[in-house]
Enzyme design. Structure first.
Site, PDB file in Angstrom:
ATOM      1  N   ASN A 284      -1.673  -4.732   0.378  1.00 38.00           N
ATOM      2  CA  ASN A 284      -2.753  -5.289  -0.438  1.00 38.00           C
ATOM      3  C   ASN A 284      -3.013  -4.341  -1.596  1.00 38.00           C
ATOM      4  O   ASN A 284      -2.889  -3.126  -1.446  1.00 38.00           O
ATOM      5  CB  ASN A 284      -4.025  -5.387   0.422  1.00 38.00           C
ATOM      6  CG  ASN A 284      -5.229  -5.912  -0.345  1.00 38.00           C
ATOM      7  OD1 ASN A 284      -5.130  -6.908  -1.057  1.00 38.00           O
ATOM      8  ND2 ASN A 284      -6.364  -5.250  -0.197  1.00 38.00           N
TER       9      ASN A 284
ATOM     10  N   HIS B 197      -6.083  -3.115  -3.924  1.00 37.87           N
ATOM     11  CA  HIS B 197      -7.551  -3.124  -3.888  1.00 37.87           C
ATOM     12  C   HIS B 197      -8.070  -2.292  -5.060  1.00 37.87           C
ATOM     13  O   HIS B 197      -7.590  -1.174  -5.285  1.00 37.87           O
ATOM     14  CB  HIS B 197      -8.042  -2.524  -2.562  1.00 37.87           C
ATOM     15  CG  HIS B 197      -9.528  -2.479  -2.470  1.00 37.87           C
ATOM     16  ND1 HIS B 197     -10.287  -3.603  -2.228  1.00 37.87           N
ATOM     17  CD2 HIS B 197     -10.405  -1.461  -2.614  1.00 37.87           C
ATOM     18  CE1 HIS B 197     -11.571  -3.270  -2.230  1.00 37.87           C
ATOM     19  NE2 HIS B 197     -11.660  -1.981  -2.466  1.00 37.87           N
TER      20      HIS B 197
ATOM     21  N   SER C 148      -5.811   1.028  -5.397  1.00 35.93           N
ATOM     22  CA  SER C 148      -4.989   1.513  -4.277  1.00 35.93           C
ATOM     23  C   SER C 148      -4.107   0.385  -3.778  1.00 35.93           C
ATOM     24  O   SER C 148      -4.545  -0.765  -3.698  1.00 35.93           O
ATOM     25  CB  SER C 148      -5.884   1.943  -3.105  1.00 35.93           C
ATOM     26  OG  SER C 148      -6.852   2.896  -3.491  1.00 35.93           O
TER      27      SER C 148
ATOM     28  N   ASP D 145      -9.664  -3.449   4.191  1.00 34.21           N
ATOM     29  CA  ASP D 145      -9.346  -2.370   3.237  1.00 34.21           C
ATOM     30  C   ASP D 145      -9.241  -0.991   3.903  1.00 34.21           C
ATOM     31  O   ASP D 145      -9.505   0.035   3.279  1.00 34.21           O
ATOM     32  CB  ASP D 145     -10.377  -2.325   2.099  1.00 34.21           C
ATOM     33  CG  ASP D 145     -10.405  -3.622   1.306  1.00 34.21           C
ATOM     34  OD1 ASP D 145      -9.346  -4.259   1.167  1.00 34.21           O
ATOM     35  OD2 ASP D 145     -11.491  -4.005   0.832  1.00 34.21           O
TER      36      ASP D 145
HETATM   37  C1  GRF Z   1      -7.575  -7.449  -8.793  1.00 34.73           C
HETATM   38  O1  GRF Z   1      -8.522  -6.572  -9.319  1.00 34.73           O
HETATM   39  C2  GRF Z   1      -7.254  -7.075  -7.381  1.00 34.73           C
HETATM   40  O2  GRF Z   1      -7.175  -5.714  -7.172  1.00 34.73           O
HETATM   41  C3  GRF Z   1      -8.464  -7.639  -6.699  1.00 34.73           C
HETATM   42  O3  GRF Z   1      -8.668  -8.874  -7.300  1.00 34.73           O
HETATM   43  C4  GRF Z   1      -8.164  -8.830  -8.624  1.00 34.73           C
HETATM   44  C5  GRF Z   1      -7.149  -9.895  -8.742  1.00 34.73           C
HETATM   45  O4  GRF Z   1      -6.637 -10.027 -10.013  1.00 34.73           O
HETATM   46  N1  GRF Z   1      -8.364  -7.648  -5.283  1.00 34.73           N
HETATM   47  P1  GRF Z   1      -5.441 -11.041 -10.308  1.00 34.73           P
HETATM   48  O5  GRF Z   1      -5.767 -12.363  -9.595  1.00 34.73           O
HETATM   49  O6  GRF Z   1      -4.185 -10.427  -9.789  1.00 34.73           O
HETATM   50  O7  GRF Z   1      -5.462 -11.200 -11.779  1.00 34.73           O
END
Ligand code: GRF
Length: 219
Positions: free
Chosen positions: A108, A110, A137, A146
């Site tokens: 994932n 995050h 991360s 997470d």
């Molecule tokens: C990103 O900031 C990711 O880290 C978070 O949600 C956002 C998703 O962005 N979990 P995208 O859909 O990839 O543009």
């Protein structure tokens, strides 16, 4: 030559991280193919980035309970025979059954420097906490939200006058190279997880890899 790695992407939103993987494939930086994109939000823009036959999207309300949704999602993911499953803006908690089914190949991204700011609203919380640095991360997924072992991080400064939007934009700009570089290590078979420790080239990492401004990961 071995076949390109098969990557399944789980996404609930706009899909800029998925786009970064697609661009990495198109430019030859990633020897991979996107084997499927999976969403709990049928209207997610991320889905439009791949051909219709690669899309799976079902709202959880179509299912009796979380387990039933996770089983259907897991069956669909398994059907595309992925080597790696990447959660990129997937906003629904994955149950323990799903996580165990794909353990060791489920990661994932995050938007925080884990273990700081697990969960939602990470940018606002970094500002509230007065953090001097923030970032993103990539970690292995475990059932606790997470909380899995962190493989790699990218850092950005928090600047005077930042709003959560300006900070989010600065983080997003490093999320993309971070995800690309990390997925590259994964598909090259250089990273594995053992007993809560990340191994790089067979050696334990005591701290997450760090992304430099050239987009390269370092110990
Ligand atoms: C990103 O900031 C990711 O880290 C978070 O949600 C956002 C998703 O962005 N979990 P995208 O859909 O990839 O543009």
């Amino acid at each position: 030559m071995s076949a390109p790695a098969r990557i399944a992407v789980l996404a609930s939103g706009r899909g800029s991280n998925l786009q970064c993987l697609l661009d990495g494939i198109a430019t030859g930086q990633l020897d991979a193919r996107i084997a499927g994109v999976f969403s709990d939000k049928p209207a997610a823009a991320a889905l439009d980035k791949v051909a219709p036959e690669l899309r799976w999207a079902r709202p959880p309300r179509d299912f009796a309970n979380r387990e039933a949704f996770d089983t259907a999602l897991g069956d669909a993911v398994a059907a595309c025979a992925p080597d790696w499953i990447v959660c990129a803006g997937y906003m629904r908690i994955l149950g323990a059954g799903f996580v165990q089914r794909f353990a060791g190949r489920l990661v994932n991204i995050h938007p925080s420097l884990l273990p700081l700011h697990k969960g939602l609203h990470t940018h606002a919380r970094a500002l509230e906490a007065g953090d001097a640095e923030h970032g993103a991360s990539v970690h292995f997924v475990v059932p606790e939200l997470d909380a899995g072992t962190v493989i790699a991080q990218a850092r950005v400064p928090v600047l005077a006058g930042d709003s959560s939007d300006t900070l989010a934009a600065r983080v997003l700009a490093v999320e993309h190279p971070l995800l690309l570089a990390t997925v590259r290590l994964l598909i090259e078979g250089r990273v594995a997880e053992r007993d809560g420790t990340v191994l790089l080239d067979g050696q334990s990492l005591f701290n997450p890899l760090r992304l430099d401004s050239a987009g390269t990961l370092h110990r």
